[in-house]
Design a protein around this motif. Structure first.
Motif, PDB file in Angstrom:
ATOM      1  N   ASP A  79       0.868  -1.179   0.000  1.00 21.74           N
ATOM      2  CA  ASP A  79       0.000   0.000   0.000  1.00 21.74           C
ATOM      3  C   ASP A  79       0.907   1.233   0.000  1.00 21.74           C
ATOM      4  O   ASP A  79       1.596   1.502   0.976  1.00 21.74           O
ATOM      5  CB  ASP A  79      -0.896  -0.012   1.232  1.00 21.74           C
ATOM      6  N   GLU A  80       0.923   1.955  -1.106  1.00 22.10           N
ATOM      7  CA  GLU A  80       1.864   3.061  -1.230  1.00 22.10           C
ATOM      8  C   GLU A  80       1.305   4.395  -0.735  1.00 22.10           C
ATOM      9  O   GLU A  80       1.928   5.447  -0.922  1.00 22.10           O
ATOM     10  CB  GLU A  80       2.327   3.218  -2.678  1.00 22.10           C
ATOM     11  N   THR A  81       0.156   4.362  -0.086  1.00 14.95           N
ATOM     12  CA  THR A  81      -0.419   5.594   0.461  1.00 14.95           C
ATOM     13  C   THR A  81       0.575   6.281   1.397  1.00 14.95           C
ATOM     14  O   THR A  81       1.088   5.678   2.335  1.00 14.95           O
ATOM     15  CB  THR A  81      -1.707   5.295   1.249  1.00 14.95           C
ATOM     16  N   GLY A  82       0.857   7.541   1.124  1.00 15.93           N
ATOM     17  CA  GLY A  82       1.739   8.315   1.989  1.00 15.93           C
ATOM     18  C   GLY A  82       3.213   8.052   1.824  1.00 15.93           C
ATOM     19  O   GLY A  82       4.019   8.553   2.617  1.00 15.93           O
ATOM     20  N   THR A  83       3.615   7.293   0.809  1.00 19.65           N
ATOM     21  CA  THR A  83       5.039   6.977   0.660  1.00 19.65           C
ATOM     22  C   THR A  83       5.816   8.067  -0.081  1.00 19.65           C
ATOM     23  O   THR A  83       7.044   8.097  -0.001  1.00 19.65           O
ATOM     24  CB  THR A  83       5.238   5.640  -0.079  1.00 19.65           C
ATOM     25  N   THR A  84       5.130   8.937  -0.802  1.00 22.41           N
ATOM     26  CA  THR A  84       5.823  10.032  -1.485  1.00 22.41           C
ATOM     27  C   THR A  84       5.976  11.197  -0.515  1.00 22.41           C
ATOM     28  O   THR A  84       4.987  11.763  -0.051  1.00 22.41           O
ATOM     29  CB  THR A  84       5.056  10.502  -2.727  1.00 22.41           C
ATOM     30  N   PRO A  85       7.219  11.581  -0.188  1.00 23.96           N
ATOM     31  CA  PRO A  85       7.421  12.625   0.817  1.00 23.96           C
ATOM     32  C   PRO A  85       7.225  14.018   0.241  1.00 23.96           C
ATOM     33  O   PRO A  85       7.196  14.213  -0.981  1.00 23.96           O
ATOM     34  CB  PRO A  85       8.881  12.418   1.234  1.00 23.96           C
ATOM     35  N   TYR A  86       7.091  14.983   1.133  1.00 23.12           N
ATOM     36  CA  TYR A  86       7.109  16.385   0.717  1.00 23.12           C
ATOM     37  C   TYR A  86       8.490  16.705   0.170  1.00 23.12           C
ATOM     38  O   TYR A  86       9.510  16.337   0.758  1.00 23.12           O
ATOM     39  CB  TYR A  86       6.789  17.292   1.904  1.00 23.12           C
ATOM     40  N   LEU A  87       8.533  17.369  -0.967  1.00 25.17           N
ATOM     41  CA  LEU A  87       9.801  17.718  -1.588  1.00 25.17           C
ATOM     42  C   LEU A  87      10.064  19.209  -1.414  1.00 25.17           C
ATOM     43  O   LEU A  87       9.319  20.045  -1.940  1.00 25.17           O
ATOM     44  CB  LEU A  87       9.796  17.354  -3.077  1.00 25.17           C
TER      45      LEU A  87
END
Length: 265
Positions: free
Chosen positions: A157-165
């Protein structure tokens, strides 16, 4: 400390170069010399018969695979379990992160068609490797899974895996997401359904309309081929332009022409 001890010049040169490139502290000795007191990991050539002190971990290096030996040595030095885990954030250019234990040892962002080859290369000779792939971009992910072969795959489950850049980090999101995916347990799977949904086909048609110079979308047949990875949107548009309306082309308002409209034409 990592100590390189080998008379094999190719192994020596490759391993030392990799260690220097990574800024890792190390020393070198000739086989048979006295080992430094702080030695924790010994890197030796695969064919060498070298005696090491008790408690020193041995990493055997192949001349054509120095990076893998260095990654194993660093992971051992830092106390990792050494398991190779590959995280993939799927998309047209997937982010790929390779971890040994908790340490990121390699990262890639390549066209989806190249992802399988990278995974196969990175897990070669690895002990108990696993690939963890995000559950987004289902069709691309399904193709990557089919292309990997013979490596356990977990769907995460990739929900929330992309961080703020923040400032200066543009373009790193997919790779950082892949690192986070690699660190999450998933559900072991062998494949994913590749039949596109109506919504996925609509999105592909919309993308083709946006990319078209004449504001015309490809039809469902070509959209399915794009979804299956047989064509890119650009290739589908080129084929669409050469075949006319036999693929069910859409008009500028998104509707297929009726028989009467066709007759009037």
């Amino acid at each position: 400390m990592i100590v390189v001890a080998t008379e094999d010049f190719k192994v020596y040169h490759g391993v030392v170069t990799e260690l220097r490139d990574r800024g890792v502290s190390f020393t070198t000795i000739e086989p048979g010399d006295e080992w430094p007191e702080r030695t924790r990991v010994a890197v030796v050539a695969a064919g060498d018969a070298v005696e090491v002190p008790d408690g020193v971990e041995v990493v055997r290096a192949e001349s054509d695979r120095p990076r893998q030996a260095v990654e194993s040595a660093i992971s051992t030095l830092r106390g990792g379990d050494g398991r190779t885990v590959i995280g993939i954030d799927p998309g047209e250019r997937p982010g790929i992160a390779v971890l040994h234990g908790e340490m990121v040892v390699a990262a890639f962002q390549v066209p989806a068609a190249e992802a399988g080859e990278i995974v196969r290369r990175e897990v070669e000779d690895a002990v108990d490797p696993v690939v963890r792939i995000g559950d987004g971009a289902r069709l691309v992910g399904a193709r990557i899974i089919d292309d990997i072969q013979s490596v356990p795959v977990e769907l995460v489950d990739e929900t929330g895996t992309t961080p703020y850049l923040g400032s200066g980090a543009r373009g790193m999101g997919d790779v950082l997401a892949a690192v986070n995916i690699a660190r999450l347990d998933g559900e072991e799977i062998e494949s994913r359904p590749i039949e596109p949904t109506a919504g996925e086909l609509t999105r592909i048609k919309d993308r083709s309309r946006e990319a078209s110079d004449t504001n015309r979308a490809i039809g469902e047949g070509l959209a399915r081929r794009v979804a299956a990875g047989e064509l890119t949107v650009e290739e589908a548009l080129a084929e669409h332009g050469g075949t006319g309306s036999d693929d069910g082309e859409e008009t500028d308002d998104g509707e297929r022409p009726t028989d009467a409209e066709s007759d009037d034409a």
